[in-house]
Design a protein around this motif. Structure first.
Motif, PDB file in Angstrom:
ATOM      1  N   GLU A  41       0.719  -1.187  -0.044  1.00  0.00           N
ATOM      2  CA  GLU A  41      -0.087  -0.097   0.028  1.00  0.00           C
ATOM      3  C   GLU A  41       0.963   1.270   0.036  1.00  0.00           C
ATOM      4  O   GLU A  41       0.269   2.316  -0.140  1.00  0.00           O
ATOM      5  N   GLN A  42       2.091   1.241   0.155  1.00  0.00           N
ATOM      6  CA  GLN A  42       3.150   2.277   0.427  1.00  0.00           C
ATOM      7  C   GLN A  42       3.870   2.515  -0.990  1.00  0.00           C
ATOM      8  O   GLN A  42       4.163   3.501  -1.252  1.00  0.00           O
ATOM      9  N   VAL A  43       4.064   1.534  -1.642  1.00  0.00           N
ATOM     10  CA  VAL A  43       5.036   1.403  -2.815  1.00  0.00           C
ATOM     11  C   VAL A  43       4.253   1.190  -4.190  1.00  0.00           C
ATOM     12  O   VAL A  43       3.853   0.166  -4.213  1.00  0.00           O
ATOM     13  N   PRO A  44       4.513   2.044  -5.044  1.00  0.00           N
ATOM     14  CA  PRO A  44       3.755   2.129  -6.416  1.00  0.00           C
ATOM     15  C   PRO A  44       4.526   0.767  -6.944  1.00  0.00           C
ATOM     16  O   PRO A  44       5.765   0.626  -6.899  1.00  0.00           O
ATOM     17  N   HIS A  45       3.774   0.062  -8.168  1.00  0.00           N
ATOM     18  CA  HIS A  45       4.376  -0.881  -8.965  1.00  0.00           C
ATOM     19  C   HIS A  45       5.190  -1.812  -7.728  1.00  0.00           C
ATOM     20  O   HIS A  45       6.218  -2.605  -8.111  1.00  0.00           O
ATOM     21  N   TYR A  46       4.562  -2.180  -6.969  1.00  0.00           N
ATOM     22  CA  TYR A  46       4.937  -3.117  -5.733  1.00  0.00           C
ATOM     23  C   TYR A  46       5.530  -4.532  -6.240  1.00  0.00           C
ATOM     24  O   TYR A  46       6.718  -5.022  -5.956  1.00  0.00           O
ATOM     25  N   ARG A  47       4.691  -5.149  -7.016  1.00  0.00           N
ATOM     26  CA  ARG A  47       4.863  -6.570  -7.531  1.00  0.00           C
ATOM     27  C   ARG A  47       6.086  -6.488  -8.505  1.00  0.00           C
ATOM     28  O   ARG A  47       6.901  -7.240  -8.463  1.00  0.00           O
ATOM     29  N   GLN A  48       6.303  -5.414  -9.358  1.00  0.00           N
ATOM     30  CA  GLN A  48       7.169  -5.437 -10.237  1.00  0.00           C
ATOM     31  C   GLN A  48       8.745  -4.988  -9.475  1.00  0.00           C
ATOM     32  O   GLN A  48       9.777  -5.448  -9.826  1.00  0.00           O
ATOM     33  N   ALA A  49       8.272  -4.061  -8.610  1.00  0.00           N
ATOM     34  CA  ALA A  49       9.540  -3.683  -7.775  1.00  0.00           C
ATOM     35  C   ALA A  49       9.996  -5.094  -6.961  1.00  0.00           C
ATOM     36  O   ALA A  49      11.114  -5.267  -6.699  1.00  0.00           O
ATOM     37  N   ASP A  59       8.964  -8.206 -16.570  1.00  0.00           N
ATOM     38  CA  ASP A  59       7.681  -8.266 -17.543  1.00  0.00           C
ATOM     39  C   ASP A  59       8.286  -7.712 -18.884  1.00  0.00           C
ATOM     40  O   ASP A  59       9.027  -6.699 -18.943  1.00  0.00           O
ATOM     41  N   ASP A  60       7.846  -8.151 -19.853  1.00  0.00           N
ATOM     42  CA  ASP A  60       8.128  -7.611 -21.522  1.00  0.00           C
ATOM     43  C   ASP A  60       7.962  -6.096 -21.453  1.00  0.00           C
ATOM     44  O   ASP A  60       8.540  -5.393 -22.264  1.00  0.00           O
ATOM     45  N   ASP A  61       6.758  -5.796 -20.946  1.00  0.00           N
ATOM     46  CA  ASP A  61       6.344  -4.319 -20.963  1.00  0.00           C
ATOM     47  C   ASP A  61       7.602  -3.480 -20.415  1.00  0.00           C
ATOM     48  O   ASP A  61       7.846  -2.322 -20.991  1.00  0.00           O
ATOM     49  N   LEU A  62       8.360  -3.740 -19.415  1.00  0.00           N
ATOM     50  CA  LEU A  62       9.187  -2.993 -18.813  1.00  0.00           C
ATOM     51  C   LEU A  62      10.451  -2.857 -19.953  1.00  0.00           C
ATOM     52  O   LEU A  62      11.198  -1.712 -19.956  1.00  0.00           O
ATOM     53  N   GLN A  68       8.631   3.406 -17.940  1.00  0.00           N
ATOM     54  CA  GLN A  68       8.084   2.461 -16.990  1.00  0.00           C
ATOM     55  C   GLN A  68       9.422   1.968 -16.119  1.00  0.00           C
ATOM     56  O   GLN A  68       9.083   1.656 -15.051  1.00  0.00           O
ATOM     57  N   SER A  69      10.089   1.204 -16.852  1.00  0.00           N
ATOM     58  CA  SER A  69      11.371   0.635 -16.222  1.00  0.00           C
ATOM     59  C   SER A  69      12.033   1.573 -15.254  1.00  0.00           C
ATOM     60  O   SER A  69      12.481   1.131 -13.945  1.00  0.00           O
ATOM     61  N   ALA A  70      12.065   2.815 -15.395  1.00  0.00           N
ATOM     62  CA  ALA A  70      12.822   3.984 -14.346  1.00  0.00           C
ATOM     63  C   ALA A  70      11.856   3.927 -13.371  1.00  0.00           C
ATOM     64  O   ALA A  70      12.053   3.963 -12.044  1.00  0.00           O
ATOM     65  N   LEU A  71      10.486   3.916 -13.336  1.00  0.00           N
ATOM     66  CA  LEU A  71       9.696   4.051 -12.209  1.00  0.00           C
ATOM     67  C   LEU A  71       9.932   3.008 -11.349  1.00  0.00           C
ATOM     68  O   LEU A  71       9.603   3.057 -10.058  1.00  0.00           O
ATOM     69  N   VAL A  72       9.745   1.620 -12.065  1.00  0.00           N
ATOM     70  CA  VAL A  72       9.956   0.543 -11.260  1.00  0.00           C
ATOM     71  C   VAL A  72      11.333   0.283 -10.324  1.00  0.00           C
ATOM     72  O   VAL A  72      11.345  -0.087  -9.304  1.00  0.00           O
ATOM     73  N   GLU A  73      12.276   0.854 -11.090  1.00  0.00           N
ATOM     74  CA  GLU A  73      13.677   0.987 -10.302  1.00  0.00           C
ATOM     75  C   GLU A  73      13.613   1.701  -9.013  1.00  0.00           C
ATOM     76  O   GLU A  73      14.062   1.708  -8.120  1.00  0.00           O
ATOM     77  N   GLN A  74      12.882   2.833  -9.349  1.00  0.00           N
ATOM     78  CA  GLN A  74      12.625   3.702  -8.130  1.00  0.00           C
ATOM     79  C   GLN A  74      11.697   3.197  -7.139  1.00  0.00           C
ATOM     80  O   GLN A  74      12.268   3.434  -5.773  1.00  0.00           O
ATOM     81  N   GLU A  77      14.003   0.657  -5.180  1.00  0.00           N
ATOM     82  CA  GLU A  77      14.709   1.114  -4.007  1.00  0.00           C
ATOM     83  C   GLU A  77      13.981   1.645  -2.887  1.00  0.00           C
ATOM     84  O   GLU A  77      14.382   1.261  -1.881  1.00  0.00           O
ATOM     85  N   MET A  78      12.970   2.138  -3.283  1.00  0.00           N
ATOM     86  CA  MET A  78      11.976   2.503  -1.870  1.00  0.00           C
ATOM     87  C   MET A  78      11.598   1.420  -1.312  1.00  0.00           C
ATOM     88  O   MET A  78      11.328   1.343   0.182  1.00  0.00           O
ATOM     89  N   LEU A  79      10.983   0.247  -1.715  1.00  0.00           N
ATOM     90  CA  LEU A  79      10.549  -0.928  -1.191  1.00  0.00           C
ATOM     91  C   LEU A  79      11.748  -1.705  -0.280  1.00  0.00           C
ATOM     92  O   LEU A  79      11.296  -2.055   0.662  1.00  0.00           O
ATOM     93  N   TYR A  80      12.891  -1.682  -1.042  1.00  0.00           N
ATOM     94  CA  TYR A  80      14.166  -2.204  -0.533  1.00  0.00           C
ATOM     95  C   TYR A  80      14.456  -1.525   0.868  1.00  0.00           C
ATOM     96  O   TYR A  80      14.895  -2.030   2.057  1.00  0.00           O
ATOM     97  N   GLY A  81      14.390   0.030   0.931  1.00  0.00           N
ATOM     98  CA  GLY A  81      14.783   0.560   1.967  1.00  0.00           C
ATOM     99  C   GLY A  81      13.696   0.586   3.114  1.00  0.00           C
ATOM    100  O   GLY A  81      14.085   0.545   4.197  1.00  0.00           O
ATOM    101  N   LEU A  82      12.319   0.260   2.857  1.00  0.00           N
ATOM    102  CA  LEU A  82      11.340   0.209   3.824  1.00  0.00           C
ATOM    103  C   LEU A  82      11.564  -1.394   4.410  1.00  0.00           C
ATOM    104  O   LEU A  82      11.194  -1.693   5.463  1.00  0.00           O
TER     105      LEU A  82
END
Length: 223
Positions: A41-49, A59-62, A68-74, A77-82
């Motif tokens: 609920e805190q991290v966007p693109h959670y599953r891909q991240a 995913d092939d879309d990335l 989209q790939s840059a957004l998932v990378e960000q 990093e946020m998910l790993y930090g949390l």
């Protein structure tokens, strides 16, 4: 390069310049869904991240969409930090961070009477985006801005507000003694009273107010 020699995303991330304060979270910890409760609920693109952190197939879309790939990378990093902020409160995480603490990887207190005491990272907020990481000195029990500017962009929430206190609660033998000496300001050999500057400011304000009243009285008398 064989797959066995490939660097994992976690090792790559922790090896980046400016990420020296992070330890490598065990993948077993990340794979336990209980440990990640609420993060979706805190991290966007959670599953891909999460897939990126665990080095799962993207995913092939990335691959076809760089933005989209840059957004998932960000997001990764946020998910790993949390995840990191939770992991370092576990016995395994505390052990890894204590090794870095003993090696002085987090820097040393600049206060003279702390005698180069090693410090620990701490957050001033548990919410991402509110404050960058600070350094906590267990000797003087105060917080400082990291000396290296590359650490000024690391979110404090990735370490949490309670991490150093958990360390010394679990391992009280690592808690240093408070300084026995403190700085005493002197002038010509005489100690300066702790309230001297405050008294001086009050006197200056009082003199200014008296001067304003005299000027006002003088001007009224000329009318």
């Amino acid at each position: 390069m064989s797959s066995s020699e490939e660097v994992s995303w976690i090792s790559w991330f922790c090896g980046l310049r400016g990420n020296e304060f992070f330890c490598e979270v065990d993948e077993d910890y990340i794979n336990d869904k209980f440990n990640l409760t609420g993060l979706n609920e805190q991290v966007p693109h959670y599953r891909q991240a999460l897939d990126m952190i665990l080095d799962l197939e993207a995913d092939d879309d990335l691959e076809e969409n760089p933005n989209q790939s840059a957004l998932v990378e960000q997001a990764a990093e946020m998910l790993y930090g949390l995840i990191h902020s939770r992991y370092i409160l576990t016995s395994r995480g505390i052990g890894q961070m204590l090794e870095k603490f003993q090696s002085g990887d987090f820097g040393h207190c600049a206060r003279v009477y702390c005698e180069s005491q090693p410090m620990l990272p701490i957050g001033l907020s548990d919410l991402p985006g509110e404050a960058m990481v600070k350094m906590y000195c267990p000797r003087c029990m105060d917080v400082y801005t990291p000396r290296a500017s590359r650490h000024n962009h690391t979110d404090g929430a990735y370490f949490g507000t309670g991490f150093p206190h958990m360390v010394f609660m679990v391992h009280p033998d690592y808690r240093p003694h408070r300084p026995t000496s403190r700085f005493v300001p002197r002038l010509y050999g005489f100690k300066i009273h702790p309230l001297a500057y405050q008294i001086q400011l009050q006197a200056a304000a009082s003199n200014k107010q008296s001067s304003s009243l005299r000027t006002l009285t003088y001007n009224n008398g000329k009318r």
